[in-house]
Design an enzyme around this catalytic site. Structure first.
Site, mmCIF file in Angstrom:
data_model
loop_
_atom_site.group_PDB
_atom_site.id
_atom_site.type_symbol
_atom_site.label_atom_id
_atom_site.label_comp_id
_atom_site.label_asym_id
_atom_site.label_seq_id
_atom_site.Cartn_x
_atom_site.Cartn_y
_atom_site.Cartn_z
ATOM 1 N N THR A 289 -39.953 27.553 -18.656
ATOM 2 C CA THR A 289 -39.236 28.195 -17.547
ATOM 3 C C THR A 289 -38.582 29.498 -17.985
ATOM 4 O O THR A 289 -38.423 30.425 -17.195
ATOM 5 C CB THR A 289 -38.183 27.213 -16.988
ATOM 6 O OG1 THR A 289 -38.880 26.161 -16.330
ATOM 7 C CG2 THR A 289 -37.231 27.859 -16.013
ATOM 8 N N SER B 268 -44.254 23.200 -20.575
ATOM 9 C CA SER B 268 -44.198 22.247 -21.699
ATOM 10 C C SER B 268 -44.504 20.812 -21.302
ATOM 11 O O SER B 268 -44.655 19.962 -22.170
ATOM 12 C CB SER B 268 -42.863 22.344 -22.434
ATOM 13 O OG SER B 268 -41.856 21.608 -21.791
ATOM 14 N N THR C 64 -38.165 23.290 -21.305
ATOM 15 C CA THR C 64 -37.149 22.260 -21.565
ATOM 16 C C THR C 64 -37.722 20.842 -21.554
ATOM 17 O O THR C 64 -37.143 19.932 -22.135
ATOM 18 C CB THR C 64 -36.021 22.310 -20.508
ATOM 19 O OG1 THR C 64 -36.602 22.130 -19.213
ATOM 20 C CG2 THR C 64 -35.263 23.615 -20.545
ATOM 21 N N ASP C 65 -38.860 20.658 -20.851
ATOM 22 C CA ASP C 65 -39.307 19.283 -20.588
ATOM 23 C C ASP C 65 -39.701 18.499 -21.837
ATOM 24 O O ASP C 65 -39.510 17.285 -21.884
ATOM 25 C CB ASP C 65 -40.455 19.287 -19.568
ATOM 26 C CG ASP C 65 -39.951 19.582 -18.162
ATOM 27 O OD1 ASP C 65 -38.725 19.454 -17.936
ATOM 28 O OD2 ASP C 65 -40.761 19.937 -17.289
#
Ligand code: SIN
Length: 313
Positions: free
Chosen positions: A8, A58, A91-92
């Site tokens: 992101t 990700s 972030t995932d």
């Protein structure tokens, strides 16, 4: 050295200010660095080398990117003039990548992963500050080893978990607490131990992605059966992480299927789906316990151990 992998932080939306309907992994690391005002003063004489290593959302992170990332980071760390490495990431799965890198990279220089919860086109994107904080951390004399920084909080790979799908401070290190905070370009250490200089495994021996042993996660839940485990065994899985309920408990039929899988040569690790704490193994632990690791990190640990890698030199 700054390596871009997507996420992101590199996301773009057609509608400026839209924080939900955007596409991750659109902007190059050169564009992200160029959007930081005052970057050169912040660097205090250091220079940045930028490289685009991947451009992925990700959720799609995989062993192909991990192998490239580990090899490229190890190469950079071995250069005497490189102070440290910053990796921009979604972030995932940042916690999985951080844990993987910690398992294979020497920790005598800092490797800082950072991210953003809002795309670069947000009205107030969080990526530029997170990237600056990562650079601050790399330039801090005591910094070493793999760390994750987001929203001014610095986390260790073993403990960090994404705990919120939307808010800017989306990560927690649970009961362990953060390693440090970055505040107005200063690092305030929390006093926790930094990682040992030597990783577990030799990065130079990592096999090419096609040769990574398949390892999957199964979840215990109300009504859980052994059907998923049986299908995985049939598909040729080499390892299974069981994300049990509470203290790693499993339904009778799931446990029976896992024992059968073990009898056929599949390695099984027991973890807990609880957010905090760790599984306390019974005195005779017939299904080995991944102590203190979340299911996703236990999966990485099991996969690495199944590769038959030599220990780090
Ligand atoms: C991703 O993980 O690549 C998308 C989500 C994010 O970075 O917050």
């Amino acid at each position: 050295m700054v390596l871009g992998t997507g996420g992101t932080i590199a996301g773009r939306s057609a509608l400026r200010g839209d924080n939900i309907h955007y596409t991750a992994a659109q902007l190059g690391i050169d564009v992200l660095a160029a959007e930081i005002p005052g970057l050169s003063e912040h660097l205090q004489g250091h220079t940045l080398e930028l490289a685009q290593l991947a451009q992925v959302d990700s959720k799609d992170m995989d062993s192909a990117v991990w192998v490239r990332l580990a090899r490229r980071t190890a190469q950079a760390l071995a250069q005497p003039d490189v102070r440290g490495v910053v990796i921009t990431h979604g972030t995932d799965t940042i916690e999985e990548t951080a844990f993987f890198l910690q398992s294979v990279l020497p920790a005598d220089k800092p490797v800082v992963l950072t991210c953003a919860m809002r795309p670069a086109t947000a009205l107030s994107p969080d990526g530029p500050q997170n990237l600056l904080d990562a650079l601050t951390l790399v330039m801090t004399p005591q910094a070493r080893g793999v760390m994750v920084v987001c929203a001014g909080v610095v986390h260790a790979p073993t403990h960090v978990q994404k705990i919120h799908p939307y808010r800017l401070d989306a990560f927690s290190s649970g009961e362990a607490g953060p390693l440090a905070w970055v505040e107005a370009a200063q690092v305030r250490w929390a006093g926790a131990d930094l990682p040992a200089a030597k990783p577990l495994w030799d990065v130079n021996a990592l096999p090419d992605p096609g040769a990574w042993p398949p390892v999957e996660i199964v979840l215990n839940h109300a009504g859980a059966t052994g059907a998923v485990v049986n299908a995985l065994v049939q598909s040729g899985v080499r390892g299974i992480v069981a994300a049990g309920t509470g203290n790693g408990t499993l339904s009778q039929s799931l446990e029976a299927a896992l024992r059968q899988a073990m009898a056929s040569g599949v390695q099984v690790l027991r973890t807990s789906r609880c957010m905090l704490g760790q599984v306390i193994a019974p005195p005779v632990a017939d299904i080995p316990v991944a102590k203190g690791l979340s299911p996703v990190k236990a999966r990485v640990a099991l996969q690495l151990s199944l590769m038959g890698l030599p220990p780090a030199p």
